[in-house]
Design a protein around this motif. Structure first.
Motif, PDB file in Angstrom:
ATOM      1  N   VAL A 332       0.854  -1.193   0.000  1.00  0.00           N
ATOM      2  CA  VAL A 332       0.000   0.000   0.000  1.00  0.00           C
ATOM      3  C   VAL A 332       0.888   1.240   0.000  1.00  0.00           C
ATOM      4  O   VAL A 332       1.781   1.371   0.839  1.00  0.00           O
ATOM      5  N   MET A 333       0.646   2.118  -0.997  1.00  0.00           N
ATOM      6  CA  MET A 333       1.458   3.322  -1.078  1.00  0.00           C
ATOM      7  C   MET A 333       0.824   4.396  -0.188  1.00  0.00           C
ATOM      8  O   MET A 333      -0.399   4.521  -0.160  1.00  0.00           O
ATOM      9  N   LYS A 335       0.378   8.210   0.278  1.00  0.00           N
ATOM     10  CA  LYS A 335       0.604   9.534  -0.315  1.00  0.00           C
ATOM     11  C   LYS A 335       0.205  10.576   0.710  1.00  0.00           C
ATOM     12  O   LYS A 335      -0.870  10.466   1.312  1.00  0.00           O
ATOM     13  N   TYR A 372      -3.426   2.374  -2.609  1.00  0.00           N
ATOM     14  CA  TYR A 372      -2.844   3.514  -1.896  1.00  0.00           C
ATOM     15  C   TYR A 372      -3.789   4.099  -0.849  1.00  0.00           C
ATOM     16  O   TYR A 372      -4.997   3.855  -0.870  1.00  0.00           O
ATOM     17  N   ASP A 374      -4.383   7.966   0.455  1.00  0.00           N
ATOM     18  CA  ASP A 374      -4.016   9.347   0.125  1.00  0.00           C
ATOM     19  C   ASP A 374      -4.470  10.262   1.261  1.00  0.00           C
ATOM     20  O   ASP A 374      -5.655  10.364   1.544  1.00  0.00           O
ATOM     21  N   ASP A 394      -8.884   6.052   0.203  1.00  0.00           N
ATOM     22  CA  ASP A 394      -8.175   4.772   0.097  1.00  0.00           C
ATOM     23  C   ASP A 394      -8.738   3.914  -1.021  1.00  0.00           C
ATOM     24  O   ASP A 394      -9.817   4.193  -1.550  1.00  0.00           O
TER      25      ASP A 394
END
Ligand code: ADP
Length: 602
Positions: A332-333, A335, A372, A374, A394
């Motif tokens: 999971v990125m 940001k 991700y 965010d 998300d």
């Protein structure tokens, strides 16, 4: 004369019924209030009916009284059927209709009845008085029958539309009453000399009293409802306890397990890693306990917002880091975008702002397997107010449309079968919403099941106009209190050990005692201390009692800090009022301790 006896006996019955009604204790609902109106209307109607009989039979000598009483009787008929209509409407439809819609319908109906009464009063009317038959007739009476018929049609429609509900709520007598009302109306129209209507109304009222409006039946119904509510509350409590014990045991298990591993481990790096896991688990445990505390505060209406000055950029950055660390090894990125134009200082409850943001981020991280998260914080400034817009987006499991409305209810957890491995109590969003409300802000959620969710919080915070300070001073002051001697009083050995280790970080010599008695002895023996950290909840002699005794000792002037794990709101004020110099809640936060040491040892 037989007919008069019908009215008189009805009047006697109705009076007895009214006495019975008022002599027993009753549950007050809208329906019972309308039923009371029905009974009183019938009593008055019977009196009017009797007076009509007298005045019409003497119409020649008292024409005005005859005109008034006969028209009043028409008004009574319309009032009675209207009350019965409203009653019918309430018993069959009450819960299923919106309040505004219901009020609108009621207003329309009452306006219709008002107009009908007015018209019935002004239309011409004649009297019949021969062969022992006394009654009124004419356009006015016919008009009343038309209105009556229209109302009967309304009853029938209401019954047809709500038939299932009537059966379910055991309201069958209602149907009998409607049929009876219709038959009596037809007979009265065909044989006006019978003067049946008011007496028939008494019978209808009687049937109502002994069936649906029976106080015992009502009481039993209310008791059943109360029992169902109590059962539900009990089930919710049991479920809560079982989910809580699971939630609490999970981090405890980690703490216990890693502690055992550390005891067997020699490699310092492994020990450090395991200690980090213990710290994470204890933080998790603390969050759960604080959540339970917050919910109980919400229920007691005691959740408070405490505004202080804070640096928003620092807070939002900290929260971001914390959330990112919780992603672990998931693909999971994370940001993050924190607006660079955030004011340096804001005035607000930063611990709660942090809690709100962390909650949304933790959920996003928890419920996202890949993709991700965010995280963004923006601001709109106007005069001295900064509107913070915190958004968390998300690509997680998402929430079904039908569950969005329930998101902020406490103990609600969705998709349990898919989330079985995800820890949670269902309290986070309920607390978050309450906090946002208390701050006068707004929280909105949108989600697509299987695609992802987005949460946005908007809160206004006051801007503090102050030049940003540098943090160097704080760090310089940190470790050098080697001159100081501190007395720690706590009945719990582990707490004493933790306090001593923490004080060790600042090279402070700490004396540890396990009771108020020992503390007093130490002071009386002449040992000089720079500070006392005093736990309050101790057996035999509490910290507060010990403190009172210490103050009685001559020349005692050591600053005393209250320590307690009881973190409900108002604790700080309580201890300051008792005369303590300051207050630290347990588990001891290093920053808090540092603040106290800087204040009292410098
Ligand atoms: P929990 O401790 O269960 O996470 P919350 O009150 O924070 O309690 O959330 C309530 C429920 O809402 C969760 O159990 C989950 O089903 C759902 N939920 C909350 N946030 C998200 C999200 N970002 N994605 C998917 N579901 C979510």
């Amino acid at each position: 004369m037989n007919i008069v006896w019908l009215q008189i006996s009805s009047l006697i019955y109705m009076t007895i019924l009214l006495i019975l009604y008022y002599s027993s204790k009753r549950i007050v609902t809208t329906e019972t209030k309308i039923f009371k109106g029905i009974m009183l209307a019938n009593e008055i109607g019977l009196l009017i009916d009797l007076s009509c009989f007298y005045t019409v039979s003497h119409a020649k000598t008292m024409p005005i009284l005859a005109a008034i009483s006969t028209r009043l009787l028409l008004v009574y008929y319309l009032v009675y059927v209207s009350l019965f209509t409203i009653y019918l409407f309430f018993v069959v439809r009450t819960n299923s209709m919106q309040k505004e819609k219901r009020h609108k319908m009621m207003k329309m109906f009452l306006a219709f009845v008002g107009v009908a009464i007015f018209i019935a009063c002004i239309l011409p009317m004649k009297y019949h008085n021969s062969d022992g038959a006394i009654y009124s007739y004419g356009i006015s009476v016919d008009f009343m029958y038309y209105v009556y018929s229209l109302i009967i049609v309304m009853w029938v429609i209401c019954i047809i539309l709500n038939f299932k509900r009537i059966i379910k709520k055991k309201l069958l007598p209602i149907i009998i009453l409607v049929v009876l009302g219709t038959i009596v109306g037809i007979i009265q129209k065909s044989y006006p000399e019978l003067l049946l209507m008011t007496a028939a109304d008494t019978i209808v009222t009687f049937i109502m009293y002994f069936t649906i409006e029976n106080p015992d039946v009502k009481l039993i119904q209310e008791l059943n409802i109360a029992r169902d509510r109590a059962d539900k509350a009990n089930d919710a409590k049991t479920e809560f306890l079982s989910s809580m014990s699971h939630e609490i045991r999970t981090p405890l298990n980690a703490i216990d397990g890693f502690s055992q591993l550390i005891l067997e481990e020699d490699n310092i790096n492994t020990i450090k890693d395991e200690a980090k896991d213990i710290m994470a688990a204890s933080k998790n445990l603390l969050e759960i306990v604080n959540g339970i505390l917050d919910i109980s505060k919400i229920e007691a209406n005691k959740l408070e917002i405490v505004n202080v000055e804070y640096e928003p950029a620092k807070i939002f950055d900290e929260v971001g880091k914390l959330a990112k660390s919780r992603i672990g090894s998931k693909p999971v990125m994370f940001k993050e975008h924190i607006a660079p134009d955030l004011p340096d200082y804001l005035d607000g409850d930063y611990t709660r702002v942090k809690q709100i943001t962390l909650n949304l981020l933790t959920n996003a991280v928890k419920y996202t397997k890949d993709g991700y998260v965010d995280y963004s914080v923006r601001c709109v400034k106007q005069d001295d107010v900064c509107r913070l817009i915190i958004m968390v987006k998300d690509t997680g499991i998402g929430i079904k449309t039908e569950n969005i409305d329930k998101l902020f209810n406490k103990f609600e957890r969705f998709d349990k079968e898919n989330n079985i491995t995800i820890e949670g109590t269902g309290l986070g969003l309920a607390i978050t919403k309450k906090l946002v409300d208390l701050m006068g802000g707004k929280i909105i959620a949108d989600s697509r099941y299987g695609v992802g969710s987005i949460f946005a919080v908007v809160i206004d915070q006051k801007i503090v106009n102050k030049v940003k300070q540098h943090e160097v001073v704080e760090k310089e002051n940190r470790t050098t209190f080697d001159f100081a001697r501190v007395l720690v009083v706590d009945d719990n050995k582990i707490n004493l050990k933790v306090a001593s280790k923490l004080l060790d970080l600042y090279h402070i010599k700490a004396d540890l005692v396990e009771s108020g008695f020992e503390c007093i002895e130490k002071i009386k023996s002449g040992t000089i201390y720079n500070l006392i950290l005093m736990d309050d909840m101790m057996p035999q002699m509490s910290g507060t009692e010990t403190f009172k005794k210490l103050k009685e000792i001559d020349n005692f002037n050591v600053p005393v800090i209250a320590l307690t794990a009881n973190a409900i709101s108002g604790m700080k004020e309580k201890y300051l009022n008792e005369g303590f110099n300051d207050y630290i809640s347990k588990p001891i936060d290093k920053k808090e301790l540092e603040r106290v040491l800087n204040t009292y040892l410098n």
